[in-house]
Motif scaffolding. Sequence first.
Motif, mmCIF file in Angstrom:
data_model
loop_
_atom_site.group_PDB
_atom_site.id
_atom_site.type_symbol
_atom_site.label_atom_id
_atom_site.label_comp_id
_atom_site.label_asym_id
_atom_site.label_seq_id
_atom_site.Cartn_x
_atom_site.Cartn_y
_atom_site.Cartn_z
ATOM 1 N N GLU A 1 -5.433 -9.801 -9.936
ATOM 2 C CA GLU A 1 -4.580 -8.634 -10.181
ATOM 3 C C GLU A 1 -5.161 -7.377 -9.571
ATOM 4 O OE1 GLU A 1 -2.549 -6.280 -13.943
ATOM 5 O OE2 GLU A 1 -3.643 -8.156 -14.249
ATOM 6 N N SER A 2 -6.475 -7.287 -9.609
ATOM 7 C CA SER A 2 -7.095 -6.104 -9.023
ATOM 8 C C SER A 2 -6.858 -6.025 -7.530
ATOM 9 C CB SER A 2 -8.597 -6.105 -9.333
ATOM 10 O OG SER A 2 -9.226 -7.216 -8.691
ATOM 11 N N GLN A 3 -6.563 -7.162 -6.921
ATOM 12 C CA GLN A 3 -6.291 -7.177 -5.495
ATOM 13 C C GLN A 3 -4.820 -6.940 -5.190
ATOM 14 O OE1 GLN A 3 -7.739 -10.953 -4.207
ATOM 15 N NE2 GLN A 3 -9.910 -10.435 -4.484
ATOM 16 N N ALA A 4 -3.915 -6.858 -6.229
ATOM 17 C CA ALA A 4 -2.486 -6.621 -6.019
ATOM 18 C C ALA A 4 -2.268 -5.182 -5.578
ATOM 19 C CB ALA A 4 -1.714 -6.907 -7.306
ATOM 20 N N PRO A 5 -1.214 -4.908 -4.776
ATOM 21 C CA PRO A 5 -0.961 -3.543 -4.317
ATOM 22 C C PRO A 5 -0.532 -2.634 -5.465
ATOM 23 C CG PRO A 5 0.842 -4.987 -3.689
ATOM 24 C CD PRO A 5 -0.235 -5.873 -4.235
ATOM 25 N N ALA A 6 -0.963 -1.402 -5.414
ATOM 26 C CA ALA A 6 -0.576 -0.404 -6.413
ATOM 27 C C ALA A 6 0.708 0.291 -5.975
ATOM 28 C CB ALA A 6 -1.690 0.618 -6.608
#
Length: 406
Positions: free
Chosen positions: A74-79
């Motif tokens: 999830e931390s690698q998902a785009p913001a």
Amino acid sequence: MNYESSFGGDTITARSEDLYGSEVDGAARSGRRRNIIIAIVVLALLVAAGVYFFGGKPETAAGEGAKAGAGESESQAPAVTVIVPGSGSVERVINATGTLAARREMPIGIAGEGGQVIRVLVQPGDWVRTGQVLAIIDQDVQTQQARSLAAQIQVSQADAVLAQNELDRALQLVDRGFISKADVDRRRATRDAAVARVEVAKAQLREAQARNGRLSIRAPESGLVLERNVEPGQVVGGGSGVLFRMAAGGEMELRAQMGEADLAALSVGVRADVRPVGTDRTFSGRVWQVAPIINETSRQGVARIALGYDKALRPGGFASAAVISGSSQSPVLPESAVLSDDKGSYVYVINKDNKVERRNVTTGIVTPRGIAIATGISGKERVVLYAGGFLNPGETVRPQMQGKRG
């Protein structure tokens, strides 16, 4: 066991342990290795037992590891920046243009027999009262006629007095037989005719005075003078046309041209903001009449917007209007949040699992705050504000509320 050997005259004695010592050492090393492996296995079993009894179940540990992996994913998902628009009152505004005019225009001409204008007392832009004289026409001839009629009244009154006196004397003599009753009747008729002639003379004088009064051009109602088409020395009569033009009460209006659909959405009494060309002032008014017919060529009709008196409102001028035709409760989104393709308008919303979902929407009017959404969302969703064109439905993202970070 000992062995002896001669070499160069010297005797060498060797034990069997010295000859086979390497084989014995290899066996010892193998045994130690086996013991170490057994110790490691036992230690691993003890550690596993400790984790099982004191550190949690293996399934829990595995779940935590999975969560850690998901968190890392999830931390690698785009913001993405999102907004919760809510629902507010949206006014439906109809923009139109038209021409300014007097709401009730009064053309004023000559009402009497006319004559030569000797004075004009008002100018365009003047405010006048009901009955105020706008222009004076020469009345010398009419004045003499009125004086003649006034004198005729006096003559008639004298004849009436004489006829009454003769009748009174005749009534005194009829009892003595000196005058017949027929003579009395004739004198009574003469008296009545003389009294009637007095009334006729009075009526003729009033008529002349009324005609003379109509020679002066007067304001039929209080209002604003818009035009003046007469000058001193000009001879006017019944065919002279419009001499003055007034706006009754000074009230103005904008005759706004609108399409059929906009006219259908209007009702009498709705508010409108009018801005004349050449000024930054805005005047508030209300629609007081909606045209009952549509022009067959232009497919437009007229909405008449009533305005109060102000010097900045000049009849014949051009102006624009924003008519507030109604209001509704709808979400409003910035233009950057509303996308479109061959299927129509849509927005991206983020669900509870932080995944992107497409929502088809129906857009309403465009307001200074953004685009009103008629259908498709309730206003409680998290809507992607920017860069929606780079997302795909089902994609996992990290939503960030507008104005917040982290």
